[in-house]
Design a protein around this motif. Sequence first.
Motif, PDB file in Angstrom:
ATOM      1  N   TYR A 164      23.215 -14.273 -75.606  1.00 36.04           N
ATOM      2  CA  TYR A 164      23.426 -14.407 -77.125  1.00 36.04           C
ATOM      3  C   TYR A 164      22.513 -13.252 -77.846  1.00 36.04           C
ATOM      4  O   TYR A 164      22.875 -12.972 -78.875  1.00 36.04           O
ATOM      5  CB  TYR A 164      23.039 -15.667 -77.573  1.00 36.04           C
ATOM      6  CG  TYR A 164      23.030 -16.195 -78.887  1.00 36.04           C
ATOM      7  CD1 TYR A 164      24.259 -16.182 -79.376  1.00 36.04           C
ATOM      8  CD2 TYR A 164      21.981 -16.834 -79.606  1.00 36.04           C
ATOM      9  CE1 TYR A 164      24.489 -16.700 -80.876  1.00 36.04           C
ATOM     10  CE2 TYR A 164      22.141 -16.970 -80.852  1.00 36.04           C
ATOM     11  CZ  TYR A 164      23.467 -17.040 -81.417  1.00 36.04           C
ATOM     12  OH  TYR A 164      23.648 -17.429 -82.834  1.00 36.04           O
TER      13      TYR A 164
ATOM     14  N   ARG B  71      23.745 -11.014 -80.911  1.00 36.51           N
ATOM     15  CA  ARG B  71      23.030 -11.138 -82.221  1.00 36.51           C
ATOM     16  C   ARG B  71      22.536  -9.479 -82.630  1.00 36.51           C
ATOM     17  O   ARG B  71      22.688  -9.208 -83.837  1.00 36.51           O
ATOM     18  CB  ARG B  71      21.801 -11.959 -82.265  1.00 36.51           C
ATOM     19  CG  ARG B  71      22.005 -13.225 -82.391  1.00 36.51           C
ATOM     20  CD  ARG B  71      20.988 -14.041 -82.733  1.00 36.51           C
ATOM     21  NE  ARG B  71      20.391 -13.838 -84.032  1.00 36.51           N
ATOM     22  CZ  ARG B  71      19.308 -14.312 -84.585  1.00 36.51           C
ATOM     23  NH1 ARG B  71      18.429 -14.951 -83.737  1.00 36.51           N
ATOM     24  NH2 ARG B  71      18.880 -13.858 -85.760  1.00 36.51           N
TER      25      ARG B  71
ATOM     26  N   LEU C 294      25.773  -8.003 -83.830  1.00 28.50           N
ATOM     27  CA  LEU C 294      26.099  -8.427 -85.284  1.00 28.50           C
ATOM     28  C   LEU C 294      25.043  -7.855 -86.392  1.00 28.50           C
ATOM     29  O   LEU C 294      25.843  -7.568 -87.407  1.00 28.50           O
ATOM     30  CB  LEU C 294      26.124  -9.927 -85.203  1.00 28.50           C
ATOM     31  CG  LEU C 294      27.108 -10.811 -84.439  1.00 28.50           C
ATOM     32  CD1 LEU C 294      26.754 -12.366 -84.618  1.00 28.50           C
ATOM     33  CD2 LEU C 294      28.647 -10.397 -85.108  1.00 28.50           C
ATOM     34  N   ASP C 295      23.811  -7.805 -86.074  1.00 28.82           N
ATOM     35  CA  ASP C 295      23.066  -7.152 -87.097  1.00 28.82           C
ATOM     36  C   ASP C 295      23.462  -5.686 -87.298  1.00 28.82           C
ATOM     37  O   ASP C 295      23.345  -5.379 -88.641  1.00 28.82           O
ATOM     38  CB  ASP C 295      21.495  -7.273 -86.637  1.00 28.82           C
ATOM     39  CG  ASP C 295      21.015  -8.742 -86.793  1.00 28.82           C
ATOM     40  OD1 ASP C 295      21.501  -9.344 -87.367  1.00 28.82           O
ATOM     41  OD2 ASP C 295      19.909  -8.894 -85.983  1.00 28.82           O
TER      42      ASP C 295
ATOM     43  N   VAL D  92      26.264  -4.388 -87.113  1.00 28.16           N
ATOM     44  CA  VAL D  92      27.438  -4.224 -87.536  1.00 28.16           C
ATOM     45  C   VAL D  92      27.533  -4.656 -89.104  1.00 28.16           C
ATOM     46  O   VAL D  92      28.069  -3.999 -89.974  1.00 28.16           O
ATOM     47  CB  VAL D  92      28.530  -5.152 -86.945  1.00 28.16           C
ATOM     48  CG1 VAL D  92      30.182  -5.109 -87.519  1.00 28.16           C
ATOM     49  CG2 VAL D  92      28.815  -4.537 -85.345  1.00 28.16           C
TER      50      VAL D  92
ATOM     51  N   ASP E   2      37.138  -9.536 -90.318  1.00 32.55           N
ATOM     52  CA  ASP E   2      37.110 -10.871 -89.956  1.00 32.55           C
ATOM     53  C   ASP E   2      36.387 -10.857 -88.714  1.00 32.55           C
ATOM     54  O   ASP E   2      36.927 -10.315 -87.731  1.00 32.55           O
ATOM     55  CB  ASP E   2      38.406 -11.691 -90.175  1.00 32.55           C
ATOM     56  CG  ASP E   2      38.979 -11.935 -91.356  1.00 32.55           C
ATOM     57  OD1 ASP E   2      38.073 -12.035 -92.569  1.00 32.55           O
ATOM     58  OD2 ASP E   2      40.154 -11.882 -91.865  1.00 32.55           O
ATOM     59  N   MET E   3      35.423 -11.653 -88.480  1.00 34.82           N
ATOM     60  CA  MET E   3      34.887 -11.631 -87.419  1.00 34.82           C
ATOM     61  C   MET E   3      34.522 -13.238 -86.713  1.00 34.82           C
ATOM     62  O   MET E   3      34.365 -13.945 -87.434  1.00 34.82           O
ATOM     63  CB  MET E   3      33.329 -11.261 -87.356  1.00 34.82           C
ATOM     64  CG  MET E   3      33.052  -9.997 -88.441  1.00 34.82           C
ATOM     65  SD  MET E   3      32.929  -8.731 -87.280  1.00 34.82           S
ATOM     66  CE  MET E   3      31.164  -8.672 -87.072  1.00 34.82           C
ATOM     67  N   GLY E   4      34.800 -13.512 -85.436  1.00 33.82           N
ATOM     68  CA  GLY E   4      34.964 -14.701 -84.889  1.00 33.82           C
ATOM     69  C   GLY E   4      34.134 -14.620 -83.584  1.00 33.82           C
ATOM     70  O   GLY E   4      34.170 -13.857 -82.834  1.00 33.82           O
ATOM     71  N   PHE E   5      33.014 -15.492 -83.444  1.00 32.10           N
ATOM     72  CA  PHE E   5      32.098 -15.198 -82.329  1.00 32.10           C
ATOM     73  C   PHE E   5      31.791 -16.669 -81.939  1.00 32.10           C
ATOM     74  O   PHE E   5      31.675 -17.720 -82.604  1.00 32.10           O
ATOM     75  CB  PHE E   5      30.828 -14.428 -82.804  1.00 32.10           C
ATOM     76  CG  PHE E   5      29.792 -15.094 -83.609  1.00 32.10           C
ATOM     77  CD1 PHE E   5      28.736 -15.792 -82.859  1.00 32.10           C
ATOM     78  CD2 PHE E   5      30.033 -14.881 -84.963  1.00 32.10           C
ATOM     79  CE1 PHE E   5      27.977 -16.206 -83.988  1.00 32.10           C
ATOM     80  CE2 PHE E   5      28.939 -15.477 -85.857  1.00 32.10           C
ATOM     81  CZ  PHE E   5      27.981 -16.187 -85.517  1.00 32.10           C
ATOM     82  N   GLY E   6      31.175 -16.669 -80.687  1.00 30.95           N
ATOM     83  CA  GLY E   6      30.563 -17.608 -79.909  1.00 30.95           C
ATOM     84  C   GLY E   6      29.326 -17.499 -79.402  1.00 30.95           C
ATOM     85  O   GLY E   6      28.841 -16.173 -79.665  1.00 30.95           O
ATOM     86  N   ARG E   7      28.834 -17.841 -78.057  1.00 24.99           N
ATOM     87  CA  ARG E   7      27.530 -17.386 -77.632  1.00 24.99           C
ATOM     88  C   ARG E   7      27.696 -16.214 -77.291  1.00 24.99           C
ATOM     89  O   ARG E   7      26.779 -15.429 -77.337  1.00 24.99           O
ATOM     90  CB  ARG E   7      27.287 -18.492 -76.428  1.00 24.99           C
ATOM     91  CG  ARG E   7      25.676 -18.119 -76.195  1.00 24.99           C
ATOM     92  CD  ARG E   7      25.448 -19.316 -75.171  1.00 24.99           C
ATOM     93  NE  ARG E   7      25.981 -19.363 -73.824  1.00 24.99           N
ATOM     94  CZ  ARG E   7      25.434 -18.538 -72.828  1.00 24.99           C
ATOM     95  NH1 ARG E   7      24.470 -17.870 -72.933  1.00 24.99           N
ATOM     96  NH2 ARG E   7      26.132 -18.526 -71.826  1.00 24.99           N
TER      97      ARG E   7
ATOM     98  N   TYR F 189      30.859 -13.898 -76.848  1.00 25.26           N
ATOM     99  CA  TYR F 189      31.982 -13.286 -77.227  1.00 25.26           C
ATOM    100  C   TYR F 189      32.111 -12.778 -78.790  1.00 25.26           C
ATOM    101  O   TYR F 189      31.490 -13.633 -79.594  1.00 25.26           O
ATOM    102  CB  TYR F 189      33.431 -13.750 -77.139  1.00 25.26           C
ATOM    103  CG  TYR F 189      33.712 -15.034 -77.747  1.00 25.26           C
ATOM    104  CD1 TYR F 189      33.424 -16.179 -77.555  1.00 25.26           C
ATOM    105  CD2 TYR F 189      34.397 -14.621 -79.004  1.00 25.26           C
ATOM    106  CE1 TYR F 189      33.696 -17.423 -78.469  1.00 25.26           C
ATOM    107  CE2 TYR F 189      35.110 -15.806 -79.793  1.00 25.26           C
ATOM    108  CZ  TYR F 189      34.573 -17.052 -79.631  1.00 25.26           C
ATOM    109  OH  TYR F 189      34.691 -18.196 -80.368  1.00 25.26           O
TER     110      TYR F 189
END
Lengths: 87, 87
Positions: free
Chosen positions: B22, B26, B29-30, B32, B44-49, B51
Amino acid sequence: MSEWKERARPARLERRYEFPDYETLREFLDRVAELSEQEGLYPDMGFGRTYLNVTIHADEDAAQLGERQRRFAERMDALLPAAARPM
Amino acid sequence: MSEWKERARPARLERRYEFPDYETLREFLDRVAELSEQEGLYPDMGFGRTYLNVTIHADEDAAQLGERQRRFAERMDALLPAAARPM
């Protein structure tokens, strides 16, 4: 009143949040990431510039949602930045 | 070779990233998020632990993807933390 919806097959909690701007969304995502690490619970999150859709699934070995999922949902709501709260 | 897939109706670029943990997700993601603010482009972003699924849409008034979307995809790939790169 909670804006979380409980759904079945599979059991899950869902909620959509909207934000006035990307900065506020990012602030919320950062807070929720810390909560995820504290709770060891990682919802599915879908976001764009000013929205976030969250799905909290039941534990892997559980058919139903538990106290853990409901507490996470409540704690998420409490982290919402003031700028994103309804007037 | 790019792992982005180009899709139609609506025109979009899609890619899935996977992460060892994770923390690495993260970090990406920061990075991006900063790129989004630089480019004024919010996929559009879709995420889990571990992916992240990304969809980059064409500009609102455009039927086709442009140089802007392709450059964003390339720049995203370049931001991938070393820990998330294939060996």
